[in-house]
Design a protein around this motif. Structure first.
Motif, PDB file in Angstrom:
ATOM      1  N   ASP A 240       1.330  -1.080  -0.713  1.00 50.93           N
ATOM      2  CA  ASP A 240       0.565   0.094  -0.516  1.00 50.93           C
ATOM      3  C   ASP A 240       1.058   1.951  -0.114  1.00 50.93           C
ATOM      4  OD1 ASP A 240      -2.449  -1.118   0.477  1.00 50.93           O
ATOM      5  OD2 ASP A 240      -3.017  -1.149   2.606  1.00 50.93           O
ATOM      6  N   ALA A 241       1.639   1.301   1.268  1.00 46.29           N
ATOM      7  CA  ALA A 241       2.773   2.482   0.999  1.00 46.29           C
ATOM      8  C   ALA A 241       3.719   2.359  -0.610  1.00 46.29           C
ATOM      9  CB  ALA A 241       4.043   2.519   2.237  1.00 46.29           C
ATOM     10  N   LEU A 242       4.549   1.538  -1.182  1.00 43.69           N
ATOM     11  CA  LEU A 242       4.588   1.792  -2.475  1.00 43.69           C
ATOM     12  C   LEU A 242       3.654   1.933  -3.293  1.00 43.69           C
ATOM     13  CD1 LEU A 242       6.577  -1.824  -3.094  1.00 43.69           C
ATOM     14  CD2 LEU A 242       7.739   1.024  -2.319  1.00 43.69           C
ATOM     15  N   ALA A 243       2.817   2.327  -3.523  1.00 44.32           N
ATOM     16  CA  ALA A 243       1.789   2.348  -4.629  1.00 44.32           C
ATOM     17  C   ALA A 243       1.442   4.103  -4.065  1.00 44.32           C
ATOM     18  CB  ALA A 243       0.098   1.381  -4.200  1.00 44.32           C
TER      19      ALA A 243
ATOM     20  N   VAL B 194       2.611   7.658  -3.229  1.00 42.67           N
ATOM     21  CA  VAL B 194       3.876   8.295  -2.927  1.00 42.67           C
ATOM     22  C   VAL B 194       3.450   8.831  -1.754  1.00 42.67           C
ATOM     23  CG1 VAL B 194       4.793   8.289  -5.522  1.00 42.67           C
ATOM     24  CG2 VAL B 194       2.858  10.443  -4.845  1.00 42.67           C
ATOM     25  N   SER B 195       2.332   9.435  -0.954  1.00 39.01           N
ATOM     26  CA  SER B 195       1.721  10.603  -0.532  1.00 39.01           C
ATOM     27  C   SER B 195       1.643  10.132   0.672  1.00 39.01           C
ATOM     28  CB  SER B 195       0.502  11.205  -0.652  1.00 39.01           C
ATOM     29  OG  SER B 195      -0.373   9.937  -0.995  1.00 39.01           O
ATOM     30  N   HIS B 196       1.664   7.681   0.697  1.00 41.43           N
ATOM     31  CA  HIS B 196       2.252   7.770   1.922  1.00 41.43           C
ATOM     32  C   HIS B 196       3.100   8.356   3.001  1.00 41.43           C
ATOM     33  CE1 HIS B 196       1.699   4.035   4.718  1.00 41.43           C
ATOM     34  NE2 HIS B 196       0.740   3.749   4.180  1.00 41.43           N
ATOM     35  N   PRO B 197       2.673   8.137   4.176  1.00 38.77           N
ATOM     36  CA  PRO B 197       3.845   9.027   4.796  1.00 38.77           C
ATOM     37  C   PRO B 197       5.185   7.794   4.930  1.00 38.77           C
ATOM     38  CG  PRO B 197       1.679   8.298   6.295  1.00 38.77           C
ATOM     39  CD  PRO B 197       1.742   8.377   4.618  1.00 38.77           C
ATOM     40  N   ASP B 198       5.190   6.475   4.162  1.00 38.34           N
ATOM     41  CA  ASP B 198       5.806   5.577   4.784  1.00 38.34           C
ATOM     42  C   ASP B 198       6.266   5.293   3.517  1.00 38.34           C
ATOM     43  OD1 ASP B 198       6.052   5.593   8.053  1.00 38.34           O
ATOM     44  OD2 ASP B 198       4.079   3.786   7.405  1.00 38.34           O
ATOM     45  N   HIS B 199       5.950   6.161   2.205  1.00 42.29           N
ATOM     46  CA  HIS B 199       6.136   5.346   1.061  1.00 42.29           C
ATOM     47  C   HIS B 199       8.141   5.375   1.042  1.00 42.29           C
ATOM     48  CE1 HIS B 199       6.206   5.387  -3.239  1.00 42.29           C
ATOM     49  NE2 HIS B 199       6.982   5.797  -3.002  1.00 42.29           N
ATOM     50  N   ALA B 200       8.833   6.234   1.814  1.00 42.64           N
ATOM     51  CA  ALA B 200      10.187   6.493   1.357  1.00 42.64           C
ATOM     52  C   ALA B 200      10.919   5.647   2.197  1.00 42.64           C
ATOM     53  CB  ALA B 200      10.614   7.924   1.609  1.00 42.64           C
TER      54      ALA B 200
ATOM     55  N   HIS C 177       9.760   2.743   3.084  1.00 48.54           N
ATOM     56  CA  HIS C 177       9.457   1.250   2.463  1.00 48.54           C
ATOM     57  C   HIS C 177       9.854   1.514   1.219  1.00 48.54           C
ATOM     58  CE1 HIS C 177       7.060  -0.289   5.581  1.00 48.54           C
ATOM     59  NE2 HIS C 177       5.655   0.459   5.589  1.00 48.54           N
ATOM     60  N   SER C 178       9.939   2.117   0.676  1.00 53.07           N
ATOM     61  CA  SER C 178      10.311   2.172  -0.703  1.00 53.07           C
ATOM     62  C   SER C 178      12.279   1.648  -1.031  1.00 53.07           C
ATOM     63  CB  SER C 178      10.655   3.314  -2.006  1.00 53.07           C
ATOM     64  OG  SER C 178       9.782   3.520  -1.783  1.00 53.07           O
TER      65      SER C 178
END
Length: 224
Positions: free
Chosen positions: A168-171, A173-179, A181-182
């Motif tokens: 979910d975080a990868l999909a 970019v506005s997710h707070p944990d995106h960076a 988890h990426s």
């Protein structure tokens, strides 16, 4: 049932078509194989590791029934549930060596079904189901992936709840944990390429399986 009763029929090896599903996966993550029935369970373990993209970094076991289903007492006692592990890890009365049991034997004991659990923390449970069998011939490879869907979850992702959170975080970019988890996914995969959970390269899996069994045969020849 004794192992000798559940082995290859009449001494002739068989090719088993086996469907393997990662239990509770949504969308379903599955593989369909042609496997020699004479493969020992430690060999089947290596096949499953390759086909699902695991790294053989954790413990595993084979059982003939769902290990998480409630047990029913028989004559007031709970029956012993056997499990097949690497020989050096067998410690309990119900533990059996996976090197001494073939795939054909395990599926016969489970009436055509069995389970393989990998990583007792994340608990990736795979259901094996016998679809069909035919006599093996000289051209039949030990293992071949026929079809499947989606790549296996990443190691140490926390079971399906953790893996779904990462996806979910990868999909988004506005997710707070995106960076975060990426970066973790890039480290786990060794690539900065976009991670596609639906990707499955069947030919690549089969090339790896061929190479694995070639190396195994070469090692056996050297030992003789």
């Amino acid at each position: 049932m004794d192992n000798s009763d559940a082995g290859t029929r009449g001494g002739q090896d068989s090719v088993l078509e086996v469907r393997v599903t990662l239990v509770d996966s949504v969308p379903e993550i599955w593989r369909r194989f042609e496997l020699r029935g004479s493969l020992t369970l430690n060999q089947v373990h290596q096949v499953l590791q390759t086909a699902f993209g695991w790294e053989d970094a954790h413990l595993h076991r084979f059982v003939t029934s769902d290990p998480f289903a409630p047990l029913r007492p028989v004559d007031g006692e709970f029956p012993e549930v056997p499990q097949w592990l690497p020989g050096q890890q067998c410690e309990e009365p119900g533990d059996r060596s996976e090197e001494d049991c073939s795939l054909d034997q395990l599926l016969a004991l489970g009436s055509g079904k069995a389970f393989y659990e990998y990583d007792f923390g994340d608990s990736w449970l795979h259901r094996l189901e016998l679809v069909s069998r035919r006599p093996a011939d000289d051209e039949s490879p030990p293992a071949r992936l026929i079809d499947g869907a989606r790549r296996g979850p990443l190691e140490d992702s926390g079971g399906f709840p953790g893996y779904e959170e990462i996806m979910d975080a990868l999909a988004d970019v506005s997710h707070p944990d995106h960076a975060e988890h990426s970066a973790w996914v890039a480290d786990m995969t060794g690539s900065d390429a976009p991670f596609d959970p639906a990707f499955l390269d069947v030919p690549a899996v089969n090339r790896t399986l061929v190479e694995q069994f070639r190396r195994t045969q070469a090692e056996r020849k050297r030992r003789k």
